[in-house]
Design a protein around this motif. Sequence first.
Motif, PDB file in Angstrom:
ATOM      1  N   PHE A 366       0.867  -1.257   0.254  1.00 61.03           N
ATOM      2  CA  PHE A 366       0.620  -0.161  -0.398  1.00 61.03           C
ATOM      3  C   PHE A 366       1.150   1.557   0.113  1.00 61.03           C
ATOM      4  N   GLY A 367       2.114   0.907   0.579  1.00 65.37           N
ATOM      5  CA  GLY A 367       2.984   2.540   0.911  1.00 65.37           C
ATOM      6  C   GLY A 367       3.816   2.396  -0.482  1.00 65.37           C
ATOM      7  N   CYS A 368       4.224   1.502  -0.966  1.00 63.91           N
ATOM      8  CA  CYS A 368       4.941   2.068  -2.034  1.00 63.91           C
ATOM      9  C   CYS A 368       5.037   1.193  -3.494  1.00 63.91           C
ATOM     10  N   GLN A 369       3.758   0.659  -3.645  1.00 60.20           N
ATOM     11  CA  GLN A 369       3.447   0.340  -4.838  1.00 60.20           C
ATOM     12  C   GLN A 369       4.010  -1.298  -5.144  1.00 60.20           C
ATOM     13  N   GLN A 370       5.535  -1.820  -4.343  1.00 59.45           N
ATOM     14  CA  GLN A 370       5.754  -2.454  -4.936  1.00 59.45           C
ATOM     15  C   GLN A 370       5.507  -3.690  -4.778  1.00 59.45           C
ATOM     16  N   CYS A 393       4.975  -4.115   2.780  1.00 55.97           N
ATOM     17  CA  CYS A 393       5.856  -4.949   1.899  1.00 55.97           C
ATOM     18  C   CYS A 393       7.390  -4.924   3.153  1.00 55.97           C
ATOM     19  N   CYS A 396       9.212  -0.660   3.901  1.00 57.91           N
ATOM     20  CA  CYS A 396       7.896  -0.044   3.782  1.00 57.91           C
ATOM     21  C   CYS A 396       7.484  -0.130   5.552  1.00 57.91           C
TER      22      CYS A 396
ATOM     23  N   TYR B  69      -2.943   6.089  -5.093  1.00 53.38           N
ATOM     24  CA  TYR B  69      -1.833   6.603  -6.861  1.00 53.38           C
ATOM     25  C   TYR B  69      -2.339   6.478  -8.256  1.00 53.38           C
ATOM     26  N   MET B 127       2.086   8.443   1.755  1.00 52.10           N
ATOM     27  CA  MET B 127       2.658   7.592   0.694  1.00 52.10           C
ATOM     28  C   MET B 127       3.705   7.630  -0.462  1.00 52.10           C
ATOM     29  N   CYS B 130       6.769   6.454   1.263  1.00 52.12           N
ATOM     30  CA  CYS B 130       7.025   5.023   1.504  1.00 52.12           C
ATOM     31  C   CYS B 130       7.719   4.898  -0.323  1.00 52.12           C
ATOM     32  N   TYR B 131       6.840   5.681  -1.221  1.00 50.06           N
ATOM     33  CA  TYR B 131       7.630   5.041  -2.517  1.00 50.06           C
ATOM     34  C   TYR B 131       9.009   5.325  -3.141  1.00 50.06           C
ATOM     35  N   ARG B 134      11.662   3.736  -2.106  1.00 49.68           N
ATOM     36  CA  ARG B 134      11.783   2.504  -2.270  1.00 49.68           C
ATOM     37  C   ARG B 134      12.550   2.586  -3.499  1.00 49.68           C
ATOM     38  N   ARG B 137      16.113   2.352  -2.712  1.00 51.00           N
ATOM     39  CA  ARG B 137      16.546   1.491  -2.117  1.00 51.00           C
ATOM     40  C   ARG B 137      16.722   0.374  -4.123  1.00 51.00           C
TER      41      ARG B 137
END
Lengths: 424, 296
Positions: A366-370, A393, A396, B69, B127, B130-131, B134, B137
């Motif tokens: 939900f947070g990073c769409q991974q 994940c 996150c 999103y 949100m 958090c993206y 990612r 990383r």
Amino acid sequence: MNNGDGKRVNGEAEEDDDEDEGNGGGLDAWERAYADERSWEALQEDESGLLRPIDTNTLYHAQYRRRIRSLSSLATTARIQKGLIRYLCIVVDLSKAAAEMDFRPSRMVVVAKHVEAFIREFFDQNPLSQLGLVTIKDGVAHCLTDLGGSPESHVKALMGKLECSGESSLQNALDLVHGYLNQIPSYGHREVLVLYSALSTCDPGDIMETIQKCKKSKIRCSVIGLSAEIFICKHLCQETGGSYSVALDEVHFKELLLEHAPPPPAIAEFAIANLIKMGFPQRAAESSIAICSCHKEAKVGGGYTCPRCKARVCELPTECRICGLTLISSPHLARSYHHLFPIVPFDEVSPSLLNDPHNRLPRSCFGCQQSLLNPGNKPSLRVACPKCKQHFCLDCDIYIHESLHNCPGCESFRHSKSAIASEE
Amino acid sequence: MASAPSKLYADDVSLLVVLLDTNPFFWSSFSFPFSKFLSHVLTFLNSILVLNQFNQVVVIATGCNSCDYIYDSSMATSPSIESGSMPALCSDLLQKLEEFVTRDEHLGKQDSLGPTTSSLLSGSLSMALCYIQRVFRSGPLHPQPRILCLQASSDGPEQYVAIMNAIFSAQRSMVPIDSCYIGSNNSAFLQQASYITGGVYQKPQQLDGLFQYLLTVFATDLHSRTFLQLPKSVGVDFRASCFCHKKTIDMGSICSVCLSIFCKHHKKCSTCGSVFGQAHSDVASVSNLKRKTPET
């Protein structure tokens, strides 16, 4: 195939030894992987003797979850409050044991480097607190910096004088710190952090008396040892309610040190609750000219005006030099609010739910769409927030609990907020 | 207080995360229609993608009852799926936005609390962060991320603590938060966000020229900002509000246990129940702590 893998690893290692002897200094990246990083240690055998690499990601996450679980079990059962206004003295041992080279280049340099990082982290997490530095050299304790709120002055003083000699005396350090910490206001939490490299202490009197004195003054003493566990340090920490740990290597030392940055659980009787008068200065207009009270020279623009005596100060948080009022801004207070309103740890989604083909689980975090699917479209390990039930994940999860302190799911749904409000 | 430390950027590849405010209570009564606003924003997003072939754009919609999103340029479908005269970016985005707004409205009907005028900025900021983590990383070669808040509705004081947490996390990761505020008065939260993280805050004076403001101020990448003159922050109000009357104060008293702000002297703290002048006991337990937030 497994034999092939094993042989390949050994073969390459042997080849590399020859290469290294030939090359000497300049190693390529693939050579460094064997010489410095010891990549063969990242392999492990499973039950049938097959080699596989250690999955550092899930290992790291499992370590993190154990830590979170132990912290949260303490907090929820005992409803422990936290000491947010802290007065911490760091005692750095600069006796001859600090010149040992088991930490590269020497214990003293490693300690200084990590203490600098710790000072910045400390003021980041505790903007209303103050820090002081004390060193032990030749059996005598010296005060390096007074209790103050500006990280730069502490770091400069520490990096300025780094020499070690003589014996170490724990009692002298505790006496000195006790003298300083007795002068602070009653609402502050008194703490000492000793970074001890020596294996012994040479004291002029009875250290047990000093320990009792510290205990009566409600000073919480913690020790991080760099050599081995020493009884007197353990006794000191047990008596005063602090924590004692011994560092195994540099990385472990950094971890142990940074654990002291967030506020420790406060023992209720230790500090008296009080209303502290503080000022919230406004930023002066860009073109105003005033004499700054910290540098004693005229400055144009910038700066803040003390609401009580109208003196100009350069930065916040600080204490007004003219009238003594503590000056802060509202974001400084807001930095500590996440200690008061912590978010709940997320729960791991059980493997039975993951493997159940009838369950329609979310495909992405939900947070990073991974993507939360392993190759082959099988759902991978994930965590869920107990309040809003969203899936996240593992990365996150760590980021949310260590840095962000907000659950994106709970913040993104208004009716989940109203449900929480009605429960309270 | 010091603003964000500066970072050295080697190139101008950027990742822009846009937080688009879709609050229907605001847009239905505002003089500038949402459709015109969207056309300015879509042209701006296209320009960002044109400036550098590696630039990425992510759009998160901030609604009244949910956040989601809407668009991610790194996962965009191939350009052959273009509907008529609109490029693929626009059709994708508009379709997802339409679905989002209907869902958001539907969620609002279920809620019995009545109409609210603030949108969930804290949710979309969390949100976005958090993206961005990612992206950090994903390896050493990643675009430089920044966040742009296109905010229209006013600040919701109940989100103060969550927004401040997000701001501090952005400051630590060195992600600037730019704000383009369209509403009536200035937004104190966004001013603080831009000041603390080292971003740009601007309230455009003429909304017909919104695209010009967006392109000249907010399309600048972080490397170029070192030698461009961007709007400076003036008049950021860092004063706090007292918990008892919600008025802004210059000097106040802080409870040493829970850091609540009061304007007058009290015998007991109303948030944590500690009695001042005595050692606090276990009776004044943490269960009394209500999540009272100051209105700034």
